[in-house]
Scaffold this active site. Structure first.
Site, PDB file in Angstrom:
ATOM      1  N   HIS A  52     -72.899   5.012 -23.462  1.00 16.38           N
ATOM      2  CA  HIS A  52     -72.605   4.457 -21.947  1.00 16.38           C
ATOM      3  C   HIS A  52     -73.782   2.506 -21.438  1.00 16.38           C
ATOM      4  O   HIS A  52     -74.514   2.433 -22.783  1.00 16.38           O
ATOM      5  CB  HIS A  52     -72.814   4.944 -20.516  1.00 16.38           C
ATOM      6  CG  HIS A  52     -73.779   5.828 -21.181  1.00 16.38           C
ATOM      7  ND1 HIS A  52     -73.860   6.895 -21.878  1.00 16.38           N
ATOM      8  CD2 HIS A  52     -75.298   5.708 -20.208  1.00 16.38           C
ATOM      9  CE1 HIS A  52     -74.515   7.514 -21.417  1.00 16.38           C
ATOM     10  NE2 HIS A  52     -75.739   6.259 -21.003  1.00 16.38           N
TER      11      HIS A  52
ATOM     12  N   CYS B 244     -81.921   9.463 -16.962  1.00 18.12           N
ATOM     13  CA  CYS B 244     -82.041   8.710 -17.785  1.00 18.12           C
ATOM     14  C   CYS B 244     -81.964   7.676 -18.029  1.00 18.12           C
ATOM     15  O   CYS B 244     -81.763   7.148 -16.624  1.00 18.12           O
ATOM     16  CB  CYS B 244     -80.398   9.215 -18.802  1.00 18.12           C
ATOM     17  SG  CYS B 244     -78.771   8.489 -18.163  1.00 18.12           S
TER      18      CYS B 244
END
Length: 696
Positions: free
Chosen positions: A66, A193
Site C-alpha cells: 500500500h 504504521c
C-alpha cells in the site's frame, strides 16, 4: 462514496512475476489502466518504497502492499490471487492473496475508515478462505463490498471494532474469564504504521484477540490516517502496562508516562501478538521493566487531548505545550553548543564566529589555532540551531492544531515573527493563526480532483498567506513593540524586583516537576537566551541560571532527605530512587522527584516549592548567569558566578529536604484508610501510593 474495487481491478490465479516488485508494478498498472492513477510508475515507486521499509506480508499467505501517492486520484483496491506464491516478508511464508491499497495524499476520513475495515478483515480466516474460494472477479468484488458496507456478520470476528474507535476486549468477556473475583490484568496500547492504512488496524485487532486468549483486558488506540479517538484517561490510569506496536512516534505519548511498556514494530503486533501481550503482562509485575518516558504533569496535560473532549482553555494549553516540547531540543542542543564555543574560544567568539569560519578552514587555521577554530564552529552551529527556536515553536503549535498540514504554514509564520522582531510572542501568535487556518481549510468540502492537492499545496499556501500576512501587515509591529518593552523591563530589574522574579520562577519550576507550569517557566527562560549578552543584556542569562538552579532542587532535596537526613521515613524503594536522584538532580532532570511526589504529593510538592523559591531568589540576587539552557552542574563552564550558583542550589536543597523531613514527622498524611502503608510493609515490597497489578 465511489466503489473502491471493480471487476477490472481483480485478477484470479494469475502469474504476475516472482518478486514483490513485479506484483506491485503489475497491480499499479492495473490501477492506472482504470483511470484511478495518473502514473503507474509513480504509484509503483511509492508502494515499492513502502515495501522496502517493512514487508507488507502478514500471516496466512496474505500481502497488503500500500501507499499514499500523489498520482492516485481516488482510493482504490486492486486484487490478485496468484498462481504462484511470492515473498512479501511474512513470517510464515509467501503470499498468494494480494490486495494493493492505493490512496491519494488527501483521502477523506470515510474512505480511510473503509480501507481500515478491509485490512482488519484480512486477519480473519473466514474472509481469506472466501477470497481463495471465489470463482469470478465479481465474487471478489461482492466479498469486499459486503465487508466494508457492514453486511458481513460481526460475529465472524472476535475482535471487530470501529476503525476510528479505541479497540478493546469486551467487558463481558472479562467478566466471564474471571470466576474467582480476581482482578484481570488491564493493558492499553497504541498501534501505528507510517501510512496509517492497514497494519495499524490489523495489529490492533490481533493484539486484542491475543489478550483475550491470555485472560487480560486490552484497549488499543489505533493511530491511523483518519480521525483518532484517544483512549479514555481513566482507562490509561488503571492500566498495568502499555503496548506500543508502532513504526512512527506515538501521538501524545506523555499520557502513558511512567507505565511499564513493551515496544515493537507494528508488524510484530500482527505477526506475534501473543508474545507482545505476554511480555506486557510480565512487565506489569517487574519493577525493573522499561517505562514510558515523560512526566506525570505532561501526561495530565496530554490526556484526552482532543478538542471534542476539552474546552478551549485546555486545548490551548495542549497546543502551546506541544510547540514547547518540540522546540526544546533545538534550544538544548543549540545552547550547549554555544556554551562549548565560549569554553573553547572565549566570549568574544560571539562577534566573529561567522568570519572565522568564512576566512579559515581546517587546512588554513586562524592565528589563534585549532581550538579557537573549533570553538567558532561550535558557536556558529549552536547559533544556527537557536535560530530555529521560534519557527519550531510556531510550526509545532500549528501541528498540534491541524496535524501535518499545519507544519509548513506554522514554520513560515515563525520565521516571519523573527523577521518582524516579534520574537517568542510573535511565534506563539503565528503558530496559533497558522494552525487555525490549516485546520479550517482542511475541513472544507472540495471536489475529488482537488483533494490530493489540499495537504501539499492548498493548505500550506493559503495558511501561510493568512497567518504570515497578518503578522507582516497588522500584528507584527505591535507585538515587536511589546517584545521590546518586556526586554527593557527585564534589563531594568535589580534588587528587590530581581529577587521577586527569582522567587516566582523557582515556585513555577517546582510546582509540577516537568508539567505545564514548569514548562512555562522554562520556555520563558529559553525564549530570551539567544538575545542575552553578558555585557549588554544579562537579564535573560540571569533568568536562565535561576530557572535551571531551581529545577535541580527537587530531586536533590529528595535524595538528601531519603538517603541522609531521614532514611527511616522512606521505603526501601524510595531510598533507591533517592540514590538515583542525586545524579538526576545534578543533571537538571526535575523528573527525578516524581516518584516521591506521586507517593506523597501534599508534602513533597510544598517542600520542593519552598526550596526552589530560595534558589531562584539567591541566584537572581547574586546576578548569576547561564549561557546554557540545560545540563546542570555539567555545564559549569557556561555559568558566570558559579560559586554563588552552587551556594543557591545547596541552600534550596537543604531547605527543601529539611521542610520535607519536618512535614513527614509532624504532619499526618491525609489519605484514605489503609493507603498510608507502614514502612515495614513497604519494605516487603509494596510501594506507597502505587497499585500492584494482579495477573490472573
Amino acid at each position: 462514496m465511489s466503489s473502491l474495487i471493480s471487476t477490472d481491478l481483480v485478477g484470479l490465479d494469475e502469474d504476475l512475476g516472482g518478486t514483490s516488485t513485479d506484483v506491485i508494478r503489475a497491480l499499479a498498472a492495473r490501477v492506472a489502466a482504470t483511470g484511478r492513477a495518473g502514473s503507474a510508475d509513480s504509484l509503483a515507486d511509492d508502494a515499492i518504497k513502502r515495501e522496502a521499509s517493512v514487508g507488507t506480508g502478514v500471516p496466512g499467505g496474505i500481502a497488503i502492499p500500500h501507499a499514499r501517492s500523489a498520482s492516485v486520484t481516488e482510493p482504490t483496491l486492486a486484487f490478485s490471487r496468484l498462481a504462484r506464491t511470492v515473498p512479501f516478508g511474512a513470517p510464515d511464508g509467501d503470499a498468494d492473496i494480494v490486495f494493493m491499497i492505493a490512496v491519494p495524499e488527501g483521502a477523506d476520513s470515510d474512505h480511510m475508515t473503509v480501507l481500515s475495515t478491509l485490512a482488519r478483515a484480512l486477519i480473519r480466516d473466514d474472509f481469506t478462505a472466501a477470497l481463495r474460494a471465489a470463482k469470478t472477479p465479481a465474487d471478489i468484488v461482492k466479498l469486499v463490498d459486503d465487508e466494508v458496507s457492514g453486511e458481513v456478520a460481526e460475529t465472524r470476528g472476535a475482535t471487530a471494532a470501529s476503525a476510528t474507535d479505541a479497540t478493546s476486549a469486551s467487558s463481558a468477556a472479562g467478566a466471564a474469564g474471571s470466576t474467582d473475583g480476581a482482578r484481570r490484568p488491564k493493558l492499553v496500547g497504541v498501534t501505528a504504521c507510517p501510512t496509517g492504512i492497514a497494519h495499524t488496524f490489523m495489529a490492533a485487532d490481533a493484539l486484542v484477540a491475543a489478550a483475550k486468549r491470555l485472560g487480560a483486558d486490552l484497549q488499543i488506540e489505533p493511530q491511523g490516517s483518519g480521525k483518532v479517538t484517544p483512549l479514555d484517561p481513566a482507562v490509561i490510569a488503571e492500566a498495568d502496562a502499555v503496548i506500543f506496536a508502532v513504526d512512527v512516534d506515538v501521538r501524545d505519548q506523555g499520557r502513558f508516562a511512567g507505565k511499564p511498556v513493551v515496544r515493537g514494530p507494528v508488524k510484530r503486533g500482527v505477526d506475534a501478538p501473543d508474545a507482545m501481550v505476554k511480555e506486557a503482562l510480565a512487565a506489569a509485575t517487574d519493577p525493573n521493566a522499561a517505562r514510558v518516558g515523560g512526566t506525570a504533569g505532561a501526561a495530565g496535560a496530554a490526556a484526552g487531548s482532543t478538542a471534542e473532549k476539552q474546552g478551549f482553555g485546555s486545548s490551548l494549553k495542549r497546543w502551546l505545550l506541544t510547540g514547547v516540547s518540540y522546540m526544546i531540543p533545538f534550544v538544548a542542543g543549540g545552547g550547549l553548543l554555544l556554551a562549548l564555543g565560549f569554553l573553547l574560544s572565549g566570549y568574544e567568539i560571539a562577534g566573529n564566529a561567522a568570519t572565522v569560519l568564512t576566512d579559515y578552514s581546517l587546512t588554513n587555521l586562524p592565528p589563534e589555532g585549532l581550538q579557537y577554530f573549533l570553538g567558532a564552529a561550535a558557536f556558529q552551529i549552536g547559533n544556527l540551531s537557536m535560530g530555529f527556536l521560534v519557527a519550531a515553536l510556531a510550526g509545532y503549535i500549528a501541528y498540534a492544531i491541524a496535524d501535518r498540514p499545519g507544519i509548513a504554514p506554522g514554520f513560515v509564520a515563525g520565521a516571519v515573527a523573527v523577521f518582524m522582531g516579534a520574537g517568542f510572542i510573535g511565534g506563539l501568535v503565528g503558530g496559533l493563526l497558522a494552525g487555525f487556518a490549516a485546520y479550517w481549510i482542511g475541513r472544507l468540502s472540495v471536489p475529488r480532483w482537488l483533494r490530493g492537492l489540499m495537504p501539499v499545496v492548498i493548505i500550506p499556501l493559503v495558511g501561510s498567506i493568512f497567518a504570515s500576512g497578518l503578522l507582516v501587515l497588522v500584528l507584527g509591529g505591535p507585538i515587536a513593540a511589546l517584545t521590546v518593552a518586556l526586554t527593557d523591563s527585564l534589563n531594568g530589574l535589580n534588587g528587590g524586583g530581581a529577587i521577586i522574579l527569582g522567587v516566582i520562577l523557582g515556585l513555577m519550576m517546582c510546582v509540577d516537576l516537568g508539567g505545564p507550569v514548569n514548562k512555562v517557566a522554562y520556555s520563558f527562560a529559553v525564549a530570551g537566551l539567544s538575545a542575552g549578552s553578558l555585557t549588554d543584556n544579562p537579564a535573560p542569562l540571569m533568568i536562565m541560571a535561576a530557572v535551571m538552579g531551581a529545577g535541580m532542587v527537587p530531586p536533590l532535596a529528595m535524595a538528601l532527605a531519603s538517603t541522609v537526613l531521614y532514611r527511616k521515613g522512606f521505603t526501601q524503594v524510595e531510598r533507591s530512587n533517592g540514590t538515583a536522584a542525586w545524579l538526576l538532580g545534578a543533571s537538571f532532570i526535575s523528573e527525578g522527584a516524581i516518584p516521591f511526589a506521586a507517593a506523597d504529593p501534599l508534602r513533597v510538592i510544598p517542600a520542593s516549592m519552598v526550596g526552589g523559591a530560595v534558589t531562584g531568589a539567591i541566584s537572581m540576587a547574586a546576578g548569576v548567569t547561564s549561557q546554557a539552557p540545560h545540563g546542570g552542574f555539567f555545564v559549569f563552564f557556561a555559568i558566570t558566578g558559579l560559586g554563588m550558583w552552587v551556594v543557591a542550589i545547596l541552600a534550596g536543597t537543604v531547605v527543601s529536604a529539611v521542610v520535607l523531613v519536618l512535614l513527614k514527622k509532624f504532619v499526618r498524611r491525609s489519605t484514605p484508610a489503609g493507603a498510608d502503608a507502614s514502612v515495614e510493609a513497604a519494605e516487603a515490597g509494596s510501594v506507597v501510593g502505587q497499585r500492584s497489578p494482579v495477573v490472573a
